[in-house]
Design a protein around this motif. Structure first.
Motif, PDB file in Angstrom:
ATOM      1  N   ASN A   1       6.102  39.124  31.459  1.00 40.54           N
ATOM      2  CA  ASN A   1       6.260  37.668  30.349  1.00 40.54           C
ATOM      3  C   ASN A   1       7.739  37.349  29.841  1.00 40.54           C
ATOM      4  OD1 ASN A   1       5.101  36.695  27.596  1.00 40.54           O
ATOM      5  ND2 ASN A   1       6.008  38.496  26.557  1.00 40.54           N
ATOM      6  N   SER A   2       8.382  38.541  30.263  1.00 43.21           N
ATOM      7  CA  SER A   2      10.304  38.273  30.260  1.00 43.21           C
ATOM      8  C   SER A   2       9.744  37.055  31.071  1.00 43.21           C
ATOM      9  CB  SER A   2      10.697  39.111  30.655  1.00 43.21           C
ATOM     10  OG  SER A   2      10.865  40.096  29.518  1.00 43.21           O
ATOM     11  N   VAL A   3       9.734  37.089  32.457  1.00 43.48           N
ATOM     12  CA  VAL A   3       9.887  36.180  33.622  1.00 43.48           C
ATOM     13  C   VAL A   3       9.545  34.878  33.482  1.00 43.48           C
ATOM     14  CG1 VAL A   3       9.324  36.031  36.124  1.00 43.48           C
ATOM     15  CG2 VAL A   3      10.122  37.743  35.531  1.00 43.48           C
ATOM     16  N   LEU A   4       8.568  34.601  33.089  1.00 42.87           N
ATOM     17  CA  LEU A   4       8.217  32.914  32.526  1.00 42.87           C
ATOM     18  C   LEU A   4       8.219  33.127  30.966  1.00 42.87           C
ATOM     19  CD1 LEU A   4       3.777  34.031  32.532  1.00 42.87           C
ATOM     20  CD2 LEU A   4       5.056  33.712  34.209  1.00 42.87           C
ATOM     21  N   SER A   5       8.800  33.513  30.708  1.00 47.33           N
ATOM     22  CA  SER A   5       9.416  32.922  28.969  1.00 47.33           C
ATOM     23  C   SER A   5      10.945  32.991  30.077  1.00 47.33           C
ATOM     24  CB  SER A   5      10.082  33.970  28.281  1.00 47.33           C
ATOM     25  OG  SER A   5       8.718  34.522  27.263  1.00 47.33           O
ATOM     26  N   ASN A   6      11.792  33.772  31.050  1.00 47.70           N
ATOM     27  CA  ASN A   6      12.959  32.912  31.088  1.00 47.70           C
ATOM     28  C   ASN A   6      12.382  31.329  32.391  1.00 47.70           C
ATOM     29  OD1 ASN A   6      14.462  34.518  30.452  1.00 47.70           O
ATOM     30  ND2 ASN A   6      14.372  35.813  32.419  1.00 47.70           N
ATOM     31  N   LYS A   7      11.548  31.213  32.807  1.00 45.71           N
ATOM     32  CA  LYS A   7      11.108  30.126  33.304  1.00 45.71           C
ATOM     33  C   LYS A   7      10.512  29.165  32.860  1.00 45.71           C
ATOM     34  CE  LYS A   7       8.432  28.998  37.721  1.00 45.71           C
ATOM     35  NZ  LYS A   7       6.488  29.075  38.319  1.00 45.71           N
ATOM     36  N   ARG A   8      10.233  29.686  32.266  1.00 50.22           N
ATOM     37  CA  ARG A   8      10.125  27.790  30.972  1.00 50.22           C
ATOM     38  C   ARG A   8      11.496  27.708  30.094  1.00 50.22           C
ATOM     39  NH1 ARG A   8       6.877  30.495  25.704  1.00 50.22           N
ATOM     40  NH2 ARG A   8       9.279  31.118  25.449  1.00 50.22           N
ATOM     41  N   ALA A   9      12.382  28.440  29.836  1.00 50.12           N
ATOM     42  CA  ALA A   9      13.674  28.183  28.876  1.00 50.12           C
ATOM     43  C   ALA A   9      14.091  27.094  30.432  1.00 50.12           C
ATOM     44  CB  ALA A   9      14.376  29.630  29.054  1.00 50.12           C
ATOM     45  N   TYR A  10      14.410  27.922  31.694  1.00 51.81           N
ATOM     46  CA  TYR A  10      14.789  27.310  32.626  1.00 51.81           C
ATOM     47  C   TYR A  10      14.498  25.525  32.782  1.00 51.81           C
ATOM     48  CZ  TYR A  10      16.015  25.199  37.214  1.00 51.81           C
ATOM     49  OH  TYR A  10      15.962  24.706  38.807  1.00 51.81           O
ATOM     50  N   LEU A  11      12.636  25.252  32.594  1.00 51.30           N
ATOM     51  CA  LEU A  11      12.590  24.109  33.012  1.00 51.30           C
ATOM     52  C   LEU A  11      12.511  22.953  31.811  1.00 51.30           C
ATOM     53  CD1 LEU A  11       9.167  24.996  34.547  1.00 51.30           C
ATOM     54  CD2 LEU A  11      11.084  23.979  35.421  1.00 51.30           C
ATOM     55  N   ASN A  12      12.812  23.588  30.727  1.00 54.36           N
ATOM     56  CA  ASN A  12      13.467  22.669  29.117  1.00 54.36           C
ATOM     57  C   ASN A  12      14.430  22.456  29.269  1.00 54.36           C
ATOM     58  OD1 ASN A  12      10.500  23.213  28.040  1.00 54.36           O
ATOM     59  ND2 ASN A  12      10.966  25.560  27.497  1.00 54.36           N
ATOM     60  N   ALA A  13      15.481  23.328  29.912  1.00 54.69           N
ATOM     61  CA  ALA A  13      17.116  22.700  30.040  1.00 54.69           C
ATOM     62  C   ALA A  13      16.947  22.138  31.090  1.00 54.69           C
ATOM     63  CB  ALA A  13      18.178  23.956  30.230  1.00 54.69           C
ATOM     64  N   VAL A  14      15.871  22.227  32.434  1.00 53.14           N
ATOM     65  CA  VAL A  14      16.114  20.862  33.441  1.00 53.14           C
ATOM     66  C   VAL A  14      15.623  19.070  32.364  1.00 53.14           C
ATOM     67  CG1 VAL A  14      15.409  19.692  35.219  1.00 53.14           C
ATOM     68  CG2 VAL A  14      15.794  22.522  35.338  1.00 53.14           C
ATOM     69  N   VAL A  15      14.550  19.758  31.695  1.00 49.74           N
ATOM     70  CA  VAL A  15      14.623  18.533  31.559  1.00 49.74           C
ATOM     71  C   VAL A  15      14.910  17.810  30.160  1.00 49.74           C
ATOM     72  CG1 VAL A  15      12.378  17.146  30.072  1.00 49.74           C
ATOM     73  CG2 VAL A  15      11.960  19.266  31.401  1.00 49.74           C
ATOM     74  N   ALA A  16      15.867  18.767  29.301  1.00 50.12           N
ATOM     75  CA  ALA A  16      17.349  18.100  28.583  1.00 50.12           C
ATOM     76  C   ALA A  16      18.249  17.552  29.195  1.00 50.12           C
ATOM     77  CB  ALA A  16      17.434  19.698  27.644  1.00 50.12           C
ATOM     78  N   ILE A  17      18.433  18.226  30.701  1.00 48.07           N
ATOM     79  CA  ILE A  17      19.642  17.653  30.913  1.00 48.07           C
ATOM     80  C   ILE A  17      19.124  15.958  31.621  1.00 48.07           C
ATOM     81  CG2 ILE A  17      20.996  17.921  32.923  1.00 48.07           C
ATOM     82  CD1 ILE A  17      21.061  20.556  33.077  1.00 48.07           C
ATOM     83  N   TYR A  18      18.413  16.085  32.511  1.00 51.21           N
ATOM     84  CA  TYR A  18      17.595  15.106  33.226  1.00 51.21           C
ATOM     85  C   TYR A  18      17.331  14.288  31.785  1.00 51.21           C
ATOM     86  CZ  TYR A  18      14.609  11.275  35.416  1.00 51.21           C
ATOM     87  OH  TYR A  18      13.906  10.595  36.193  1.00 51.21           O
ATOM     88  N   GLN A  19      16.890  14.166  31.089  1.00 50.10           N
ATOM     89  CA  GLN A  19      16.712  12.932  29.450  1.00 50.10           C
ATOM     90  C   GLN A  19      18.267  12.813  29.275  1.00 50.10           C
ATOM     91  OE1 GLN A  19      14.752  14.856  26.978  1.00 50.10           O
ATOM     92  NE2 GLN A  19      12.692  14.212  27.597  1.00 50.10           N
ATOM     93  N   ALA A  20      19.047  13.812  29.175  1.00 50.48           N
ATOM     94  CA  ALA A  20      20.817  13.170  28.614  1.00 50.48           C
ATOM     95  C   ALA A  20      20.997  12.301  29.574  1.00 50.48           C
ATOM     96  CB  ALA A  20      21.425  14.700  28.740  1.00 50.48           C
ATOM     97  N   LEU A  21      20.791  12.453  30.983  1.00 49.32           N
ATOM     98  CA  LEU A  21      21.715  11.865  32.062  1.00 49.32           C
ATOM     99  C   LEU A  21      20.911   9.892  32.035  1.00 49.32           C
ATOM    100  CD1 LEU A  21      22.158  14.555  34.893  1.00 49.32           C
ATOM    101  CD2 LEU A  21      24.078  13.450  33.721  1.00 49.32           C
ATOM    102  N   GLY A  22      19.339   9.718  31.124  1.00 42.07           N
ATOM    103  CA  GLY A  22      19.074   8.892  31.060  1.00 42.07           C
ATOM    104  C   GLY A  22      18.281   8.928  31.760  1.00 42.07           C
ATOM    105  N   GLY A  23      17.484   9.704  31.974  1.00 41.84           N
ATOM    106  CA  GLY A  23      16.486   9.922  32.776  1.00 41.84           C
ATOM    107  C   GLY A  23      14.890   9.972  31.550  1.00 41.84           C
TER     108      GLY A  23
END
Length: 80
Positions: free
Chosen positions: A48-70
């Motif tokens: 469960n901890s691994v999945l929570s961390n993976k979800r947080a990582y993927l959300n951060a990747v999406v947030a960076i992508y969107q912040a860079l204009g994607g």
């Protein structure tokens, strides 16, 4: 001094020895089951901890992508 138990008591106790052995085995099995359940609980918690961390990582990747204009289009046709 020491008084030996009556012969009948010794005979009845010796007849109950298999019952005590079975009870001991059940106790050992119960302890083993508790250890297995405890290990499974730890495993599921870790997963469960691994999945929570993976979800947080993927959300951060999406947030960076969107912040860079994607981003992505809201409709499926590609127009929008």
């Amino acid at each position: 001094g020491y008084a030996a138990p009556p012969r009948n008591d010794l005979i009845s106790q010796s007849r109950r020895a298999p019952e005590w052995q079975d009870a001991s085995k059940r106790g050992t099995r119960r302890f083993a089951c508790q250890r297995v359940l405890s290990a499974q609980e730890f495993l599921y918690s870790a997963r469960n901890s691994v999945l929570s961390n993976k979800r947080a990582y993927l959300n951060a990747v999406v947030a960076i992508y969107q912040a860079l204009g994607g981003g992505w289009r809201s409709d499926r046709s590609g127009r929008g």
